[in-house]
Write a protein that holds these residues in place. Structure first.
Motif, PDB file in Angstrom:
ATOM      1  N   PRO A  31       0.810  -1.224   0.000  1.00 55.56           N
ATOM      2  CA  PRO A  31       0.000   0.000   0.000  1.00 55.56           C
ATOM      3  C   PRO A  31       0.843   1.274   0.000  1.00 55.56           C
ATOM      4  CG  PRO A  31      -0.942  -1.604   1.501  1.00 55.56           C
ATOM      5  CD  PRO A  31       0.369  -2.171   1.042  1.00 55.56           C
ATOM      6  N   ALA A  32       1.971   1.257   0.718  1.00 55.59           N
ATOM      7  CA  ALA A  32       2.829   2.447   0.755  1.00 55.59           C
ATOM      8  C   ALA A  32       3.450   2.715  -0.619  1.00 55.59           C
ATOM      9  CB  ALA A  32       3.926   2.269   1.803  1.00 55.59           C
ATOM     10  N   GLN A  33       3.919   1.665  -1.280  1.00 54.91           N
ATOM     11  CA  GLN A  33       4.500   1.828  -2.605  1.00 54.91           C
ATOM     12  C   GLN A  33       3.446   2.276  -3.615  1.00 54.91           C
ATOM     13  OE1 GLN A  33       6.153  -2.056  -3.199  1.00 54.91           O
ATOM     14  NE2 GLN A  33       7.995  -1.643  -1.982  1.00 54.91           N
ATOM     15  N   MET A  34       2.248   1.716  -3.486  1.00 54.52           N
ATOM     16  CA  MET A  34       1.155   2.112  -4.369  1.00 54.52           C
ATOM     17  C   MET A  34       0.827   3.583  -4.182  1.00 54.52           C
ATOM     18  SD  MET A  34      -2.669   0.467  -4.646  1.00 54.52           S
ATOM     19  CE  MET A  34      -2.008  -1.160  -4.333  1.00 54.52           C
ATOM     20  N   THR A  35       0.833   4.030  -2.937  1.00 58.11           N
ATOM     21  CA  THR A  35       0.560   5.436  -2.639  1.00 58.11           C
ATOM     22  C   THR A  35       1.633   6.335  -3.242  1.00 58.11           C
ATOM     23  OG1 THR A  35      -0.517   4.786  -0.571  1.00 58.11           O
ATOM     24  CG2 THR A  35       0.141   7.085  -0.794  1.00 58.11           C
ATOM     25  N   ALA A  74      -4.377  14.693   4.358  1.00 58.90           N
ATOM     26  CA  ALA A  74      -5.370  14.610   3.286  1.00 58.90           C
ATOM     27  C   ALA A  74      -4.817  14.029   1.992  1.00 58.90           C
ATOM     28  CB  ALA A  74      -5.947  16.000   3.008  1.00 58.90           C
ATOM     29  N   THR A  75      -3.511  13.737   1.969  1.00 60.85           N
ATOM     30  CA  THR A  75      -2.939  13.158   0.750  1.00 60.85           C
ATOM     31  C   THR A  75      -2.184  11.870   1.065  1.00 60.85           C
ATOM     32  OG1 THR A  75      -2.704  15.372  -0.190  1.00 60.85           O
ATOM     33  CG2 THR A  75      -1.538  13.601  -1.299  1.00 60.85           C
ATOM     34  N   ALA A  76      -1.045  11.966   1.720  1.00 56.25           N
ATOM     35  CA  ALA A  76      -0.204  10.792   1.941  1.00 56.25           C
ATOM     36  C   ALA A  76      -0.923   9.718   2.759  1.00 56.25           C
ATOM     37  CB  ALA A  76       1.102  11.210   2.626  1.00 56.25           C
ATOM     38  N   PHE A  77      -1.371  10.073   3.959  1.00 58.65           N
ATOM     39  CA  PHE A  77      -2.016   9.068   4.796  1.00 58.65           C
ATOM     40  C   PHE A  77      -3.384   8.686   4.256  1.00 58.65           C
ATOM     41  CE2 PHE A  77      -4.377   7.433   8.426  1.00 58.65           C
ATOM     42  CZ  PHE A  77      -3.501   6.442   8.857  1.00 58.65           C
ATOM     43  N   TYR A  78      -4.106   9.628   3.673  1.00 63.68           N
ATOM     44  CA  TYR A  78      -5.424   9.324   3.102  1.00 63.68           C
ATOM     45  C   TYR A  78      -5.314   8.283   1.987  1.00 63.68           C
ATOM     46  CZ  TYR A  78      -9.454   9.895   0.055  1.00 63.68           C
ATOM     47  OH  TYR A  78     -10.535   9.657  -0.754  1.00 63.68           O
ATOM     48  N   TYR A  79      -4.400   8.503   1.046  1.00 62.31           N
ATOM     49  CA  TYR A  79      -4.244   7.546  -0.047  1.00 62.31           C
ATOM     50  C   TYR A  79      -3.708   6.200   0.453  1.00 62.31           C
ATOM     51  CZ  TYR A  79      -5.079  11.204  -3.537  1.00 62.31           C
ATOM     52  OH  TYR A  79      -5.649  12.184  -4.311  1.00 62.31           O
ATOM     53  N   PHE A  80      -2.848   6.244   1.465  1.00 63.89           N
ATOM     54  CA  PHE A  80      -2.343   4.999   2.048  1.00 63.89           C
ATOM     55  C   PHE A  80      -3.485   4.211   2.692  1.00 63.89           C
ATOM     56  CE2 PHE A  80      -0.853   2.793   5.899  1.00 63.89           C
ATOM     57  CZ  PHE A  80       0.034   1.885   5.332  1.00 63.89           C
ATOM     58  N   LEU A 196       8.622   9.784  -0.408  1.00 62.67           N
ATOM     59  CA  LEU A 196       9.953   9.372  -0.858  1.00 62.67           C
ATOM     60  C   LEU A 196      10.890   9.151   0.320  1.00 62.67           C
ATOM     61  CD1 LEU A 196      10.446  11.685  -3.973  1.00 62.67           C
ATOM     62  CD2 LEU A 196      10.300   9.184  -3.994  1.00 62.67           C
ATOM     63  N   LEU A 197      10.676   9.910   1.395  1.00 61.16           N
ATOM     64  CA  LEU A 197      11.543   9.799   2.569  1.00 61.16           C
ATOM     65  C   LEU A 197      11.229   8.568   3.414  1.00 61.16           C
ATOM     66  CD1 LEU A 197      11.636  13.540   3.761  1.00 61.16           C
ATOM     67  CD2 LEU A 197      13.481  12.250   2.652  1.00 61.16           C
ATOM     68  N   VAL A 198       9.984   8.124   3.436  1.00 62.95           N
ATOM     69  CA  VAL A 198       9.602   7.073   4.384  1.00 62.95           C
ATOM     70  C   VAL A 198       9.229   5.737   3.735  1.00 62.95           C
ATOM     71  CG1 VAL A 198       8.779   8.812   6.019  1.00 62.95           C
ATOM     72  CG2 VAL A 198       7.155   7.750   4.444  1.00 62.95           C
TER      73      VAL A 198
END
Length: 295
Positions: A31-35, A74-80, A196-198
């Protein structure tokens, strides 16, 4: 008018098809890579159009802390969270649950924004919408395979988070008169940096040997379902206004159900009934909001 209808339909198709793209890629990427891929490919058309239209200004850097909050929540965690939920659920069910964003947005507005006065229709709409969610989850069922509880939690959590972000924008960003295109470009670009950092990118090469999944997550989910969808939405905002443009969210559960069914997922009376009740709740809620504005 014909162009507006085409844009409206295209937006509904983009949003509604996102769930099958995530489902097809879930076996080959995390899921993280997909995000990360989604945000990267969605950012490209946004930043190009924002640069072309001159929407990005150096003076906007003073709002960087607020952009970071939006990028993270609203972007990184939401899409994850959406990716995590879709990984555990049928894409059709994920699409129906994803359609609850309008319910959570209204609920958050009524609770946290003093300017929002709830009408009876709005309250009934919210209650009806969440009743539809209960019908979909069907916790009373015995014997039948239940929905993955963690998947449901991730989907509803994502919808609630996105709905809450509307309140944040209203309180901290709307007073600055920031163009919507600039806001989403900033938050998408900063989210890309954070991801990209995490994100652990090891094993992402697996997608290269599965071109269907790769095309789905990069072109379908990222470029079309995120970047182009945002551009279509803001173009409709300029043509129709916020209320009419938001009605495109009504198409999301319906499109997700049809695509899920076509892909071999079970779409029975319960799923259809739940989607219908949720959409009816959203429509009633919207009608109540329109009447309150007229008054």
């Amino acid at each position: 008018m014909g162009l507006t209808v085409m844009m409206f339909t295209a937006l509904g198709l983009c949003w509604g098809s996102n769930f099958i793209y995530m489902k097809l890629a879930a076996d080959f990427t995390s899921p993280a890579q997909m995000t990360l891929l989604r945000v990267c490919c969605g950012f490209v058309p946004l930043v190009l159009v924002a640069w072309w239209r001159g929407a990005l200004k150096r003076a906007q850097l003073r709002l960087l802390p607020h952009f970071l909050v939006m990028a993270l929540l609203a972007t990184a965690f939401y899409y994850f969270a959406i990716a995590k939920g879709t990984e555990r659920l049928p894409s059709a069910v994920a699409g129906v649950l994803g359609g609850t964003i309008a319910l959570f947005t209204t609920l958050a507005s009524l609770v946290f924004l003093r300017s929002q006065r709830p009408s009876t229709a709005m309250l009934w709409g919210v209650l009806l919408g969440f009743a539809g969610v209960v019908v979909l989850i069907a916790p009373w069922q015995d014997g039948a395979a239940p929905l993955d509880k963690q998947g449901v939690f991730w989907m509803l959590g994502a919808a609630a988070l996105f709905g809450g972000s509307y309140v944040y924008v209203c309180r901290f960003l709307a007073p600055h008169g920031l163009p919507a295109l600039a806001l989403v470009t900033w938050q998408m670009g900063l989210a890309l940096v954070l991801l990209l950092l995490v994100t652990d990118t090891s094993g992402m090469g697996e997608l290269l040997v599965h071109p269907r999944a790769l095309a789905g997550v990069t072109f379908g989910l990222g470029f079309l379902g995120t970047g182009m969808a945002f551009l279509l939405y803001y173009a409709l905002l300029e043509r129709l206004g916020a209320v009419a443009s938001a009605a495109a969210t009504y198409l999301t559960p319906a499109v997700a159900l049809v695509i899920g069914w076509a892909n071999g997922e079970v779409v029975g009376p319960r799923e259809l009934a739940a989607a219908g009740v949720i959409l009816l709740g959203i429509a009633l809620m919207q009608q109540g909001r329109d009447r309150s504005k007229v008054r």
